[in-house]
Design an enzyme around this catalytic site. Structure first.
Site, PDB file in Angstrom:
ATOM      1  CG  ASP A  76      11.588  30.604  11.906  1.00 65.06           C
ATOM      2  OD1 ASP A  76      10.618  31.389  11.976  1.00 65.06           O
ATOM      3  OD2 ASP A  76      11.938  29.893  10.549  1.00 65.06           O
ATOM      4  CD  GLU A 130       8.435  27.852   6.458  1.00 63.52           C
ATOM      5  OE1 GLU A 130       8.644  28.403   5.583  1.00 63.52           O
ATOM      6  OE2 GLU A 130       7.693  28.359   7.216  1.00 63.52           O
TER       7      GLU A 130
HETATM    8  C1  FRU Z   1       9.545  30.205   8.676  1.00 64.65           C
HETATM    9  C2  FRU Z   1      10.589  30.496   7.682  1.00 64.65           C
HETATM   10  C3  FRU Z   1      11.872  29.067   7.375  1.00 64.65           C
HETATM   11  C4  FRU Z   1      13.165  29.603   6.836  1.00 64.65           C
HETATM   12  C5  FRU Z   1      13.112  30.945   8.052  1.00 64.65           C
HETATM   13  C6  FRU Z   1      13.729  32.248   6.884  1.00 64.65           C
HETATM   14  O1  FRU Z   1       9.315  30.726   9.303  1.00 64.65           O
HETATM   15  O2  FRU Z   1      10.497  30.552   6.910  1.00 64.65           O
HETATM   16  O3  FRU Z   1      11.457  28.164   6.137  1.00 64.65           O
HETATM   17  O4  FRU Z   1      14.092  28.708   7.709  1.00 64.65           O
HETATM   18  O5  FRU Z   1      11.689  31.497   8.244  1.00 64.65           O
HETATM   19  O6  FRU Z   1      13.816  33.307   8.436  1.00 64.65           O
END
Ligand code: FRU
Length: 539
Positions: free
Chosen positions: A62, A244
């Site tokens: 992300d 998320e």
């Molecule tokens: C989304 C996610 C988030 C988390 C991160 C961990 O892709 O699952 O929810 O904070 O990636 O790397």
């Protein structure tokens, strides 16, 4: 002399010189590359994108903490520098003066004894509401989720909490707050991805957090003490997976003074074409509670899976918007992670894994009583235009070659096309290479669907979930003509139809670069009104 002593000025100059040295390197490597006529390809040659951000090495997911300040766009990202699959999360960092050419910086936040550093956001605390300022320096405040792996392994549910860190050197390094976490876990297993925003309407900081399959709304005056105001999500929207990476911001409806609040919610799995995707909601916010607009709710209820998505491709996830864009610019600027949890860890690159989408503007349009988000590539991309090819009123009957890579490199191109009065036209664009790989996309009038088919696009066998043909029903458009924008890099296509109303982003891994773009009619001949192809001189 007085200015040189100003630490902010010195840091900004430092960032600028780092940035310029990076751009020079880019020009040199371009010259070397043009000299050779390659028949075998290294991973770098074949798959490292020309202009989509990738880390030099290691894993990325992300985008995090994006903010703008003093001429620089900052991008942080979920990063595992020591391996090419997901691992102990750090915040990597990159800067850009135009969101197109990026310079990777040293890692900004490292994991520690409290846990991995999961996704989050950053804001520029202009009025020092946090009290973290020193010597008049404007602090950057980051908020992220601590993910305590040991607690998770021990079977506890409270292993995610929210913490802050501040930077006094323009976002290069962060000092973790001594009183962390600022929001303890209330017993919710998935409790993460805080996105802060300054709410100038209600004059307070807001923060949205994903909690299971809901979004929790918080507010604060000092970025340290957070009060939960409300939550949103029960019985509304897509619930095929965990929620998320939310984002929440006000946006003016195009051509009016009406302001609506937009909530972006990423969901994994449960996307319209499988795996991860991002849905959105349009409504009102009274400073405490978000209420979905009745007309938007109505639109959602008409959908099979009760969701409206920002992108119908499979590779735009966890995207959020930049903080602190100057009013004089006024744009809402967005970037997403160009992959999907269904296969992200297996894509065929070794040195690095994953890229980001191009930066996009987000606009809100109201047509009849429907609110729609429009996503478009940022105009800064057009500054890199080189060779151009234009064609007008081309009759397409069967297959017609549009261009080959001798005229314009199809691994770094921006294409606009227009088809007048689409009603009976079905068309397929095809990108092909000498190995026989094909990436097909277009519109099928028999079912009124846009489609994108990467099932024969090259390497697909690394995941049984990857090879696919996806489609999306054409939403009503004000215009009988079809306008499309296509952004091509070595391993990605980004399609923007109907002024950004229908977007499809997909990655692919051909066995050699695509060399030819052609267009085919299905049953009936049709007129390709115009097509404009620009080489983008970036790599
Ligand atoms: C989304 C996610 C988030 C988390 C991160 C961990 O892709 O699952 O929810 O904070 O990636 O790397």
């Amino acid at each position: 002399m007085k200015r040189i002593n100003n630490p902010k000025f010195v840091i900004t100059i430092l960032l600028l010189s780092l940035f310029v040295s990076c751009k020079n390197k880019t020009e040199e490597s371009q010259i070397t590359e043009n000299k050779s006529d390659k028949t075998t390809y290294s991973e770098e040659d074949l798959y490292r994108p020309n202009f989509h951000f990738t880390p030099k090495k290691g894993w990325m997911n992300d985008p995090n903490g994006m903010f703008y300040k003093d001429g620089f766009y900052h991008l942080y990202f979920q990063h595992y520098p020591n391996g090419n699959t997901w691992g102990p999360m750090h915040w990597g960092h990159a800067i850009s003066t135009d969101m197109v050419t990026w310079k990777e910086m040293p890692i900004a936040i490292y994991p520690d004894e409290k846990g991995y550093i999961f996704s989050g956001s950053a804001v520029v605390d202009i009025n020092n509401s946090s009290g973290f300022s020193k010597d008049g320096i404007v602090p950057i405040i980051a908020m992220f989720t601590y993910h305590d792996m040991d607690a998770e392994k021990a079977g506890k549910t409270n292993y995610q909490s929210q913490a802050i860190a501040y930077s006094l050197d323009e976002g290069q390094t962060f000092i973790k707050y001594s009183e962390n976490p600022v929001i303890k876990n209330p017993g919710i297993r998935d409790f993460r991805d805080p996105k802060m925003v300054w709410d100038s309407i209600h004059e307070k900081w807001l923060m949205v957090l994903a909690a299971g399959q809901k979004i929790m709304f918080y507010s604060s005056q000092n970025l340290k003490d957070w009060k939960q105001e409300s939550d949103f999500g029960t019985g509304i929207g897509g619930h095929g997976g965990v929620w998320e990476c939310p984002d929440f911001f006000p946006l003016k409806v195009q051509g009016t003074n009406e302001v609506k609040w937009v909530l972006l919610v990423s969901i994994n799995p449960g996307g319209p074409n499988g795996g991860s995707a991002t849905q959105y909601f349009v409504g009102d916010f009274d400073g405490k509670q978000f209420k979905i607009d009745p007309s938007f709710k109505n639109d959602l209820n008409k959908k099979e899976n009760k969701s409206i998505w920002i992108d119908y491709g499979r590779d735009n996830y966890a995207g959020v918007t930049w903080a602190n864009i100057p009013d004089a610019d006024g744009r809402k600027l967005f970037m997403g992670w160009m992959s999907n949890w269904e296969y992200a860890n297996a894509v065929p690159t070794e040195t690095w894994r994953s890229a980001m989408t191009v930066a996009r503007t987000v606009e809100l349009q109201k047509v009849n009583s429907s609110y729609k988000l429009l996503f478009k590539p940022v105009k800064e991309l057009t500054n890199y235009r080189g060779t151009k090819l234009e064609m007008e009123s081309v009759t397409i009957n069967g297959s017609t070659k549009i261009i080959d890579s001798k005229s314009i490199n199809l691994s770094s191109a921006e294409i606009y096309f227009q088809i007048p009065d689409l009603k009976n036209s079905s068309f397929t664009f095809k990108l092909t290479n000498i190995q026989g790989d094909t990436l097909a996309f277009g519109y099928d009038n028999s079912n009124k669907n846009f489609f994108l088919d990467r099932s024969k696009s090259g390497k697909t066998e690394f995941s049984e979930k990857f090879a696919n043909r996806l489609s999306m029903v054409k939403r009503t458009s004000l215009n009988p003509d079809l306008f499309g924008t296509i952004i091509l890099d070595k391993t990605s296509i980004e399609l923007f139809f109907d002024n950004g109303e229908t977007v499809m982003t997909e990655i692919f891994f051909p066995n050699s670069p695509f060399e030819k773009l052609s267009i085919e009619s299905k049953d009936q001949e049709f007129t390709l009104g115009s097509i404009e192809i620009h080489k983008l001189n970036i790599n």
